[in-house]
Design an enzyme around this catalytic site. Structure first.
Site, PDB file in Angstrom:
ATOM      1  N   ARG A   1      41.734  27.172  39.749  1.00 14.10           N
ATOM      2  CA  ARG A   1      40.227  27.164  39.728  1.00 14.10           C
ATOM      3  C   ARG A   1      39.506  27.882  40.710  1.00 14.10           C
ATOM      4  O   ARG A   1      38.618  28.566  40.783  1.00 14.10           O
ATOM      5  CB  ARG A   1      39.669  25.800  39.588  1.00 14.10           C
ATOM      6  CG  ARG A   1      40.013  24.969  38.148  1.00 14.10           C
ATOM      7  CD  ARG A   1      39.316  23.672  38.169  1.00 14.10           C
ATOM      8  NE  ARG A   1      39.586  22.920  37.094  1.00 14.10           N
ATOM      9  CZ  ARG A   1      39.416  21.497  36.886  1.00 14.10           C
ATOM     10  NH1 ARG A   1      38.789  20.918  37.769  1.00 14.10           N
ATOM     11  NH2 ARG A   1      39.764  21.045  35.657  1.00 14.10           N
TER      12      ARG A   1
ATOM     13  N   GLU B   1      37.588  47.576  56.050  1.00 12.90           N
ATOM     14  CA  GLU B   1      37.649  48.737  57.036  1.00 12.90           C
ATOM     15  C   GLU B   1      36.571  48.499  58.198  1.00 12.90           C
ATOM     16  O   GLU B   1      37.027  48.532  59.414  1.00 12.90           O
ATOM     17  CB  GLU B   1      37.454  49.897  56.332  1.00 12.90           C
ATOM     18  CG  GLU B   1      38.042  50.531  55.245  1.00 12.90           C
ATOM     19  CD  GLU B   1      37.455  50.134  53.927  1.00 12.90           C
ATOM     20  OE1 GLU B   1      37.765  50.599  52.977  1.00 12.90           O
ATOM     21  OE2 GLU B   1      37.056  48.739  53.632  1.00 12.90           O
TER      22      GLU B   1
END
Length: 360
Positions: A189, A53
């Site tokens: 990974r 935000e």
């Protein structure tokens, strides 16, 4: 697809850019819209840094700042209401007088859950919740599993021949999957917080367990070495990546500080003591939860993988099968029951992803 869903899809797209960089926080994307025009976008880029935000609102151009109090903010996860590494995003939204907020799903984290929505409503903000809820929850399946089930999200991965063998009887190291699949594994990974192998895999395969064929951070390396018999010369002990050794003799690790460049000490090596009279898998899972490690990729060998399956501690099986290889005298792959969710071909390799039957 309605307008709200269109902008929420964009939030999800943005959020994914933070994959591998924000744990133990969730991936979040935000979009600010005025009169059908996006005037700001942002996502949570790195743990300890500003949330989606904040980045979204800060991205608004000077000439559009006056439009913020007449705009709608879309965000994939409920805005935070507590002071953590950064100030509450709800306070920022209220201070900017944003009148409308559309939220993908509520936050399972107890410090936030429902409280951010409630605070916005009390401040007079019109709030709409659960837009593309399923997609937004799936985006942060690791975060939700961690906070709702109090354990890390567990991915089991192995490669096998067409006849279901993981290795030759003599344990000689050789590649089963092709180079394209190996690159995919390194991407996997980079998306997980940690990666785990057993003693035999560490000794016979001597893996480095990094993601050198992909971009992004390496996962924390985990290895089981109950009697501390692994030689210091193996690659897991090269101190290039933080590594935790689960063992029965020594303990040096109490917590992990994710904002530090050396989260488990300057030498990058730590020891976590477990006992031999309690199930090892449960102890590892408990330790990872206590250390706030949101996910683990279990890469080997068959005994360790099977123990996770037998204890019913897994969320995904990622199986790579070389359709052109058969190993007559070999070590059998783990046995499991699951529902296939995805399948793709990478030349000689078949990539399949399974979920537990109970989770459907």
């Amino acid at each position: 697809m309605n307008v709200h869903e269109t902008y929420m899809h964009r939030c999800i797209q943005l959020a994914k850019l933070g994959a591998g960089h924000v744990a133990p926080n969730p991936m979040v994307g935000a979009v600010l819209v005025h009169d059908s025009r996006i005037i700001g976008e942002g996502y949570h880029q790195k743990y300890g840094q500003p949330h989606a935000e904040v980045n979204c609102i800060n991205s608004v151009k000077v000439e559009d700042v006056s439009l913020i109090p007449a705009s709608t903010l879309y965000v994939s996860l409920e805005p935070c209401v507590h002071h953590g590494k950064t100030p509450p995003c709800t306070d920022l939204i209220i201070s900017k007088k944003i009148p409308n907020v559309v939220i993908g799903c509520s936050d399972p984290f107890p410090e936030v859950s429902g409280k951010g929505i409630e605070k916005l409503k009390k401040a007079g903000v019109k709030v709409e919740v659960n837009v593309l809820e399923k997609e937004c929850i799936d985006l942060n399946k690791r975060f939700f599993t961690f906070h709702l089930q109090h354990r890390p999200y567990i991915v089991l991965k192995w490669a096998q021949s067409e006849n279901g063998k993981m290795a030759r009887i003599n344990k000689e190291r050789f590649a089963i999957s092709n180079e394209f699949s190996r690159r995919l594994v390194h991407r996997w990974r980079s998306e997980e917080s940690s990666i785990l192998v057993g003693t035999n895999t560490a000794l016979h395969d001597d893996p480095e367990l990094n993601n050198r064929y992909w971009t992004g951070p390496n996962p924390i390396r985990l290895v089981v070495d109950m009697d501390l018999k692994l030689p210091p010369s193996i690659k897991l002990f090269n101190k290039k990546i933080p590594t935790i050794v689960f063992n029965s003799k020594r303990h040096t690790l109490e917590k992990i500080s994710f904002h530090s460049p050396h989260p488990i000490g300057n030498d990058g090596l730590a020891y976590y003591q477990v006992t031999t009279d309690v199930d090892l898998v449960q102890q590892i899972i408990h330790a990872l939860y206590q250390l706030k490690i949101l996910s683990v990729l279990v890469e080997g060998g068959p005994r360790l993988l099977q123990s996770f399956i037998d204890e019913n501690y897994w969320d995904e099986v990622r199986l790579i099968t070389n359709a052109e290889m058969s190993i007559e005298e070999g070590i059998a792959s783990p046995v499991f029951n699951g529902i296939k969710e995805e399948e793709q071909e990478l030349f000689s390799d078949r990539i399949e992803i399974f979920k537990p039957i109970a989770s459907q």
